[in-house]
Design a protein around this motif. Structure first.
Motif, PDB file in Angstrom:
ATOM      1  N   ALA A   1     -29.170  -9.058  32.329  1.00 14.76           N
ATOM      2  CA  ALA A   1     -28.464  -8.768  31.069  1.00 14.76           C
ATOM      3  C   ALA A   1     -29.304  -9.161  29.867  1.00 14.76           C
ATOM      4  O   ALA A   1     -29.326  -8.453  28.852  1.00 14.76           O
ATOM      5  N   ALA A   2     -30.005 -10.296  29.961  1.00 11.44           N
ATOM      6  CA  ALA A   2     -30.872 -10.714  28.860  1.00 11.44           C
ATOM      7  C   ALA A   2     -32.018  -9.728  28.664  1.00 11.44           C
ATOM      8  O   ALA A   2     -32.427  -9.445  27.529  1.00 11.44           O
ATOM      9  N   ALA A   3     -32.546  -9.189  29.779  1.00 10.25           N
ATOM     10  CA  ALA A   3     -33.626  -8.212  29.677  1.00 10.25           C
ATOM     11  C   ALA A   3     -33.137  -6.897  29.075  1.00 10.25           C
ATOM     12  O   ALA A   3     -33.792  -6.301  28.206  1.00 10.25           O
ATOM     13  N   THR A   4     -31.968  -6.427  29.515  1.00  9.65           N
ATOM     14  CA  THR A   4     -31.453  -5.172  28.971  1.00  9.65           C
ATOM     15  C   THR A   4     -31.060  -5.322  27.506  1.00  9.65           C
ATOM     16  O   THR A   4     -31.126  -4.353  26.742  1.00  9.65           O
ATOM     17  N   ALA A   5     -30.700  -6.540  27.101  1.00  5.20           N
ATOM     18  CA  ALA A   5     -30.382  -6.783  25.687  1.00  5.20           C
ATOM     19  C   ALA A   5     -31.601  -6.579  24.796  1.00  5.20           C
ATOM     20  O   ALA A   5     -31.467  -6.334  23.593  1.00  5.20           O
ATOM     21  N   ARG A   6     -32.794  -6.662  25.372  1.00  5.03           N
ATOM     22  CA  ARG A   6     -34.026  -6.384  24.628  1.00  5.03           C
ATOM     23  C   ARG A   6     -34.302  -4.880  24.536  1.00  5.03           C
ATOM     24  O   ARG A   6     -35.275  -4.469  23.902  1.00  5.03           O
ATOM     25  N   GLY A   7     -33.466  -4.089  25.228  1.00  4.51           N
ATOM     26  CA  GLY A   7     -33.711  -2.655  25.278  1.00  4.51           C
ATOM     27  C   GLY A   7     -34.605  -2.233  26.425  1.00  4.51           C
ATOM     28  O   GLY A   7     -35.135  -1.116  26.433  1.00  4.51           O
ATOM     29  N   LEU A   8     -34.757  -3.121  27.422  1.00  3.63           N
ATOM     30  CA  LEU A   8     -35.617  -2.830  28.561  1.00  3.63           C
ATOM     31  C   LEU A   8     -34.838  -2.145  29.681  1.00  3.63           C
ATOM     32  O   LEU A   8     -33.624  -2.299  29.809  1.00  3.63           O
ATOM     33  N   ASP A   9     -35.547  -1.417  30.516  1.00  2.00           N
ATOM     34  CA  ASP A   9     -34.982  -0.793  31.708  1.00  2.00           C
ATOM     35  C   ASP A   9     -35.027  -1.830  32.822  1.00  2.00           C
ATOM     36  O   ASP A   9     -36.062  -2.028  33.469  1.00  2.00           O
ATOM     37  N   ALA A  10     -33.912  -2.529  33.040  1.00  2.00           N
ATOM     38  CA  ALA A  10     -33.873  -3.615  34.023  1.00  2.00           C
ATOM     39  C   ALA A  10     -32.633  -3.488  34.891  1.00  2.00           C
ATOM     40  O   ALA A  10     -31.571  -3.079  34.422  1.00  2.00           O
TER      41      ALA A  10
END
Length: 270
Positions: free
Chosen positions: A88-97
């Motif tokens: 969730a923290a990674a996707t909050a950066r706009g990343l495909d995770a």
């Protein structure tokens, strides 16, 4: 005069929290106490050397700090991690995770030019050979695995202290140790058996200074050792571990951790 300086007393902390299936820590504690990617990920990122036209799988992407650097290079990157909070923290950066367990199935087949992994593979103790097979399957023919993780002897001072404290309380440390720290030859054989051509597999000592008290590091990374133990006993174990490692890991007013890393580059043949 004592043979080593007396470290400052550890600050009190809230009760232990089990936060998910990964390291058993919160994203906030990881970012505050010791962000392995930002502190130790520079060398393996240099080995990866990402750039435009490259498609990369970041295995164990965590909060996405290094995944973001890969994306910023112009490469296309997909991050996977077992812990939903970190994803969730990674996707909050706009990343495909995405959430995935490398010991079971990553679900990729010949999709990536590179598989990248920093400070993750030693957590996959359940079936490290299966992880290697999954990484091999994920790569295109000719693709590279580029990784750094704990090698034989990694954080040995802390491991011995944990083993001692658990043993004296009737726990079996071998059943609680969540880490897989292979030697270079052992891991090279595993890679070769899975079909990789091993280009580089070297064990590297990396003693690293902490910017926080070592109690924060222990809280962040040792949760799996202490699952199912009551909070009061956990606090006592960690206090005694801190005391036990002080002669080796506290000097000149700073704590350090006796990291030993395994650096790996392996190719999937054409």
């Amino acid at each position: 005069t004592p043979p080593h300086p007396t470290p400052p007393r550890a600050m009190s902390s809230p009760a232990w929290r089990v936060c998910g299936p990964g390291m058993d820590t919160s994203v906030e504690e990881y970012q505050t106490n010791f962000h392995t990617g930002l502190v130790m990920g520079g060398h393996v990122m240099g080995m990866l050397s990402p750039g435009p036209g490259m498609r990369v799988l970041d295995l164990g992407c965590g909060d996405g700090a290094l995944t973001q650097q890969i994306k910023d290079s112009g490469a296309e990157v997909v991050g996977v991690d077992i812990d939903p909070a970190f994803v969730a923290a990674a996707t909050a950066r706009g990343l495909d995770a995405h959430c995935a367990d490398g010991c079971r199935s990553l679900g990729f087949c010949r999709e990536f030019d590179r598989v990248f992994s920093n400070a993750t593979l030693h957590w996959m103790k359940a079936d490290p050979a299966a992880v290697v097979r999954e990484m091999h399957a994920s790569l295109k023919d000719g693709g590279l695995l580029v990784a750094e993780f704990g090698g034989k002897g990694n954080v040995q001072t802390i491991v011995r202290a944990l083993e001692g404290e658990l043993s004296c309380r009737g726990f079996d440390p071998s059943e609680r140790n969540p880490w897989f720290f292979p030697g270079a030859d052992e891991y090279a054989r595993m890679l070769t058996k899975a079909g990789f051509e091993v280009l580089h597999c070297v064990r590297v000592p990396r003693s690293t200074r902490l910017e926080v008290d070592i109690s924060g590091w222990l809280k962040t990374f040792c949760g799996k050792w202490l699952e199912g133990i009551d909070d009061e006993t956990i606090a006592d174990i960690l206090s005694k571990v801190r005391t036990a490692v002080t002669p080796d890991l506290f000097s000149d007013g700073f704590w350090s951790v006796d990291y030993i890393r395994l650096r790996v580059v392996a190719r999937k043949p054409q």
